[in-house]
Design a protein around this motif. Structure first.
Motif, short mmCIF file in Angstrom:
data_model
loop_
_atom_site.label_atom_id
_atom_site.label_comp_id
_atom_site.label_asym_id
_atom_site.label_seq_id
_atom_site.Cartn_x
_atom_site.Cartn_y
_atom_site.Cartn_z
N ASP A 184 6.69 -10.25 -3.92
CA ASP A 184 5.38 -10.90 -3.74
C ASP A 184 5.33 -11.71 -2.45
OD1 ASP A 184 4.54 -9.86 -6.17
OD2 ASP A 184 5.11 -11.64 -7.30
N ASP A 185 6.51 -12.06 -1.90
CA ASP A 185 6.57 -12.82 -0.65
C ASP A 185 6.41 -11.96 0.60
OD1 ASP A 185 7.01 -15.09 -2.14
OD2 ASP A 185 9.19 -15.09 -1.87
N LEU A 186 6.32 -10.62 0.43
CA LEU A 186 6.10 -9.74 1.59
C LEU A 186 4.76 -10.09 2.23
CD1 LEU A 186 7.15 -6.22 0.25
CD2 LEU A 186 8.16 -7.41 2.20
N PRO A 187 4.68 -10.08 3.55
CA PRO A 187 3.39 -10.31 4.20
C PRO A 187 2.39 -9.25 3.76
CG PRO A 187 5.17 -10.30 5.80
CD PRO A 187 5.76 -9.85 4.50
N GLN A 188 1.14 -9.65 3.63
CA GLN A 188 0.11 -8.71 3.23
C GLN A 188 -0.21 -7.76 4.38
OE1 GLN A 188 -3.51 -10.58 1.88
NE2 GLN A 188 -3.78 -9.01 0.32
N LEU A 189 -0.37 -6.50 4.07
CA LEU A 189 -0.71 -5.51 5.09
C LEU A 189 -2.17 -5.66 5.50
CD1 LEU A 189 1.05 -2.37 3.60
CD2 LEU A 189 1.80 -3.75 5.52
N GLU A 190 -2.49 -5.34 6.74
CA GLU A 190 -3.85 -5.47 7.25
C GLU A 190 -4.85 -4.67 6.44
OE1 GLU A 190 -4.07 -4.81 11.47
OE2 GLU A 190 -2.38 -6.14 11.83
N ASP A 191 -4.49 -3.43 6.03
CA ASP A 191 -5.38 -2.60 5.23
C ASP A 191 -5.74 -3.28 3.92
OD1 ASP A 191 -5.24 -0.73 7.21
OD2 ASP A 191 -3.93 0.65 6.13
N GLU A 192 -4.73 -3.93 3.29
CA GLU A 192 -4.97 -4.62 2.03
C GLU A 192 -5.88 -5.82 2.24
OE1 GLU A 192 -1.17 -5.64 0.44
OE2 GLU A 192 -0.67 -3.59 -0.06
N GLU A 193 -5.70 -6.54 3.37
CA GLU A 193 -6.54 -7.69 3.67
C GLU A 193 -8.00 -7.25 3.80
OE1 GLU A 193 -4.83 -9.33 7.19
OE2 GLU A 193 -3.13 -10.20 6.13
N ALA A 194 -8.24 -6.12 4.47
CA ALA A 194 -9.60 -5.63 4.67
C ALA A 194 -10.23 -5.23 3.33
CB ALA A 194 -9.59 -4.44 5.63
N GLU A 195 -9.41 -4.60 2.44
CA GLU A 195 -9.93 -4.18 1.15
C GLU A 195 -10.31 -5.36 0.29
OE1 GLU A 195 -7.04 -1.67 -0.71
OE2 GLU A 195 -7.09 -0.20 0.92
N GLU A 196 -9.58 -6.47 0.39
CA GLU A 196 -9.84 -7.64 -0.43
C GLU A 196 -11.03 -8.45 0.06
OE1 GLU A 196 -6.29 -9.87 -0.92
OE2 GLU A 196 -5.25 -8.24 -1.94
N SER A 197 -11.47 -8.24 1.31
CA SER A 197 -12.57 -9.01 1.89
C SER A 197 -13.90 -8.61 1.29
CB SER A 197 -12.64 -8.81 3.40
OG SER A 197 -11.45 -9.27 3.97
#
Length: 172
Positions: A159-172
């Motif tokens: 869970d401490d892995l940095p979030q991937l950019e694709d995942e960040e965009a999907e969550e927005s």
């Protein structure tokens, strides 16, 4: 000798993570005493003049360099480190970390190159392991990261892995 000094010496000398039970057995203390000493040591190591930290990963404890000090000692460490991870190894390790459980064929599809040797090297350094085999023709190996991976990269869990950019965009 003070029990906290013995705890610190044990964690430093052992190098590998130790469970509370192993610490209790090594020092002849109760669970309550060990937890109290671990809490005290952790608090002391959090002071800015200390260079180490107490890392807790999946109910084990280990001393580690504070992450903010890595950069200040990195040049020296790189000169004296026998084996660094190659770019190919880092790419493959990242894919395994984010996509696990993952097949070699999936890794090769993402990277666009064969990765037999890189996977074997990552297994040898205990950063990844074979989690099992997929029940499909050829019974390919399924890979995942290890506790050593978490320790080396200063994480308590995936869970401490940095979030991937694709995942960040999907969550927005």
């Amino acid at each position: 000798m003070h029990p906290k000094a013995k705890l610190e010496a044990l964690l430093f000398a052992w190098g590998e993570p130790l469970s509370e039970k192993e610490i209790r057995e090594a020092l002849g203390l109760t669970a309550i005493e060990v937890r109290a000493l671990l809490d005290q040591l952790k608090t002391e190591l959090e002071r800015p003049e200390r260079g180490l930290r107490l890392v807790n990963v999946e109910d084990t404890y280990q001393l580690s360099t504070k992450p903010e000090l890595f950069e200040s000692i990195a040049d020296y460490a790189k000169k004296n480190q026998a084996k660094n991870l190659s770019n190919a190894a880092l790419e493959t390790l990242s894919i395994v970390a984010y996509k696990q459980p993952v097949l070699k064929s999936d890794i090769e599809e993402i990277r666009g190159v064969r990765c037999d040797r890189v996977l074997k090297n990552l297994e040898n350094t205990q950063l990844i392991k074979v989690l099992g085999r997929r029940d499909i023709p050829g019974r390919p190996k399924v890979y995942g990261t290890t506790e050593v991976f978490l320790q080396k990269f200063g994480m308590r869990s995936l869970d401490d892995l940095p979030q991937l950019e694709d995942e960040e965009a999907e969550e927005s």
